[in-house]
Design a protein around this motif. Sequence first.
Motif, PDB file in Angstrom:
ATOM      1  N   GLY A 102      14.253  53.765  62.263  1.00 33.49           N
ATOM      2  CA  GLY A 102      12.851  53.929  61.935  1.00 33.49           C
ATOM      3  C   GLY A 102      12.212  53.317  62.781  1.00 33.49           C
ATOM      4  N   LEU A 103      10.556  53.288  62.781  1.00 31.97           N
ATOM      5  CA  LEU A 103       9.813  52.586  63.755  1.00 31.97           C
ATOM      6  C   LEU A 103      10.074  51.019  63.765  1.00 31.97           C
TER       7      LEU A 103
ATOM      8  N   GLY B  21      12.951  49.635  63.458  1.00 33.10           N
ATOM      9  CA  GLY B  21      14.145  49.228  64.397  1.00 33.10           C
ATOM     10  C   GLY B  21      13.902  49.560  65.737  1.00 33.10           C
ATOM     11  N   LEU B  22      12.892  50.470  65.873  1.00 34.79           N
ATOM     12  CA  LEU B  22      12.569  50.679  67.532  1.00 34.79           C
ATOM     13  C   LEU B  22      11.646  49.473  67.915  1.00 34.79           C
ATOM     14  N   GLU B  23      10.842  49.101  67.259  1.00 30.22           N
ATOM     15  CA  GLU B  23      10.021  48.017  67.365  1.00 30.22           C
ATOM     16  C   GLU B  23      10.625  46.724  67.548  1.00 30.22           C
ATOM     17  N   ALA B  24      11.556  46.265  66.719  1.00 29.30           N
ATOM     18  CA  ALA B  24      12.495  45.106  66.899  1.00 29.30           C
ATOM     19  C   ALA B  24      13.146  45.057  67.994  1.00 29.30           C
ATOM     20  N   GLU B  25      13.661  46.230  68.565  1.00 33.72           N
ATOM     21  CA  GLU B  25      14.427  46.240  69.792  1.00 33.72           C
ATOM     22  C   GLU B  25      13.349  46.235  71.119  1.00 33.72           C
ATOM     23  N   CYS B  26      12.554  46.783  70.751  1.00 29.57           N
ATOM     24  CA  CYS B  26      11.638  46.825  71.983  1.00 29.57           C
ATOM     25  C   CYS B  26      11.186  45.304  72.146  1.00 29.57           C
ATOM     26  N   ARG B  27      10.744  44.666  71.348  1.00 27.91           N
ATOM     27  CA  ARG B  27      10.431  43.301  71.421  1.00 27.91           C
ATOM     28  C   ARG B  27      11.319  42.370  72.042  1.00 27.91           C
ATOM     29  N   LYS B  28      12.541  42.903  71.896  1.00 24.08           N
ATOM     30  CA  LYS B  28      13.801  42.230  72.498  1.00 24.08           C
ATOM     31  C   LYS B  28      13.679  42.475  73.923  1.00 24.08           C
ATOM     32  N   GLU B  29      13.605  43.850  74.244  1.00 18.94           N
ATOM     33  CA  GLU B  29      13.467  44.146  75.777  1.00 18.94           C
ATOM     34  C   GLU B  29      12.477  43.541  76.460  1.00 18.94           C
ATOM     35  N   GLY B  30      11.266  43.477  75.807  1.00 21.93           N
ATOM     36  CA  GLY B  30       9.923  42.682  76.206  1.00 21.93           C
ATOM     37  C   GLY B  30       9.109  43.602  77.472  1.00 21.93           C
ATOM     38  N   GLN B  31       9.641  44.617  77.741  1.00 18.30           N
ATOM     39  CA  GLN B  31       8.832  45.378  78.911  1.00 18.30           C
ATOM     40  C   GLN B  31       9.206  47.110  78.805  1.00 18.30           C
ATOM     41  N   LEU B  32       8.363  47.773  79.127  1.00 19.13           N
ATOM     42  CA  LEU B  32       8.239  49.042  79.268  1.00 19.13           C
ATOM     43  C   LEU B  32       7.766  49.565  80.974  1.00 19.13           C
TER      44      LEU B  32
ATOM     45  N   ALA C 232      14.561  51.392  74.157  1.00 22.60           N
ATOM     46  CA  ALA C 232      14.194  51.242  72.855  1.00 22.60           C
ATOM     47  C   ALA C 232      12.521  51.291  72.816  1.00 22.60           C
ATOM     48  N   CYS C 233      11.930  50.689  74.130  1.00 22.05           N
ATOM     49  CA  CYS C 233      10.394  50.664  74.339  1.00 22.05           C
ATOM     50  C   CYS C 233      10.150  51.854  74.554  1.00 22.05           C
ATOM     51  N   ALA C 234      11.134  52.811  75.480  1.00 21.48           N
ATOM     52  CA  ALA C 234      10.642  54.167  76.214  1.00 21.48           C
ATOM     53  C   ALA C 234      10.407  54.969  74.831  1.00 21.48           C
ATOM     54  N   ARG C 235      11.217  54.881  73.716  1.00 22.02           N
ATOM     55  CA  ARG C 235      11.135  55.698  72.623  1.00 22.02           C
ATOM     56  C   ARG C 235      10.002  55.295  71.587  1.00 22.02           C
ATOM     57  N   LEU C 236       9.694  54.087  71.613  1.00 16.68           N
ATOM     58  CA  LEU C 236       8.577  53.659  71.100  1.00 16.68           C
ATOM     59  C   LEU C 236       7.358  54.116  71.655  1.00 16.68           C
ATOM     60  N   TRP C 237       7.303  54.153  72.868  1.00 14.09           N
ATOM     61  CA  TRP C 237       6.108  54.528  73.779  1.00 14.09           C
ATOM     62  C   TRP C 237       5.881  56.130  73.128  1.00 14.09           C
TER      63      TRP C 237
END
Length: 376
Positions: free
Chosen positions: A46-47, A49-60, A298-303
């Motif tokens: 879900g969102l 999961g995407l958000e948690a991973e995106c925050r780890k990635e830290g950048q888009l 993950a950030c790409a998909r969250l975007w």
Amino acid sequence: MKFSKLTSGSVAAALVVALAIPVIQSSPANAARDFSKVTSAGQAGGLAGLEAECRKEGQLNVIALPLYWANYGDMIDGFKKRYGVKIDEANPEGSSQEEIDAAVTNKGTKRSPDVFDLGLAVAVKYLNTGTYAPYKVRTWNNLTGAKTVDPTGQITPNYTGTMTIGYSGTLGTITKLDDLLDPKFKGKIALNGDPLGSSAAMNGIYMINKALGGTFDDVSKGVAFFKKLKDAGNFINVNPTQATIASGQTPVVIDNGYLQAGVVKEFAKIGKVWKMFTPASVGSTYNSAISAWAPHPACARLWMEYTLGEIGADVWAQGGATPTLWVHLLKTNRATAAAKASIGKSKIVAEAATPAQTAAARAYLKTAWPAAVGTN
């Protein structure tokens, strides 16, 4: 190049206040999940999961998104504030083709773009080549054209607009195309980009061509008119930008209407007038896509979820662009008053060329365009 959105305030920020942000906790499932292969939010937990991973990635990493284009300034700010990640903005004035080129050149590095915003002709050109990572956002079934443009979800139509001719009010009033041949327009008329790589430039030629009785299958009338403008000394090979308009270097600009609307507002703030003349209704829809080599998957998909969801649709609408979620928002009474005030309660669909017609036109323009007006 992409050019003109100028709005004030942050719609995205206001909507964030109204929408509860869930508390995110990482899970072992996230750690084992390959987000570069995820094709829907459901596969990502879900969102959340995407958000948690995106925050780890830290950048888009985004590319070719001028802050004044379709309200991307507010879009970028809203995403950063909501998810707390950095956004690297590369080559804001780049063309759709340059977006793809940058991804290929930087493949395998952290500098490669994560997401694209592409004109249809370039977007379709790279379908099924391994350039895109298929992904269907949660709103996919409600996006106008999504199922017909690409049922696999490699590219997703995001927003649209109509071409027009914007110009400084100090030049009087344009009522017909031949007015542009007047000596008072000497050294003043610019087209947004190179038609061999820019959708806006290609559509500018289509608009002129259609106004002269031409078709999408034969753009020779449009090219001949631009040659007249060049021979008269009125057409200049300068890519218009926010700066060139503000300075007066490009007081007549052929570009997307939703961008020109932003100039109208900005000019009004300083007591100036920017007018628009639309000789024929021609336009196209831009498309979102995720790079197959996205360094921050993950950030790409969250975007994608953010921009193609209700918040993103509202931001685009307030910038004068018509989001592909617009019809759904109107039907469900979820379109905001501010969005409706910006683009109206209905949408006049501009005529658009097919990818095949644009490919044929560009093949012709490869030699005909430089011969008519030279190069930038």
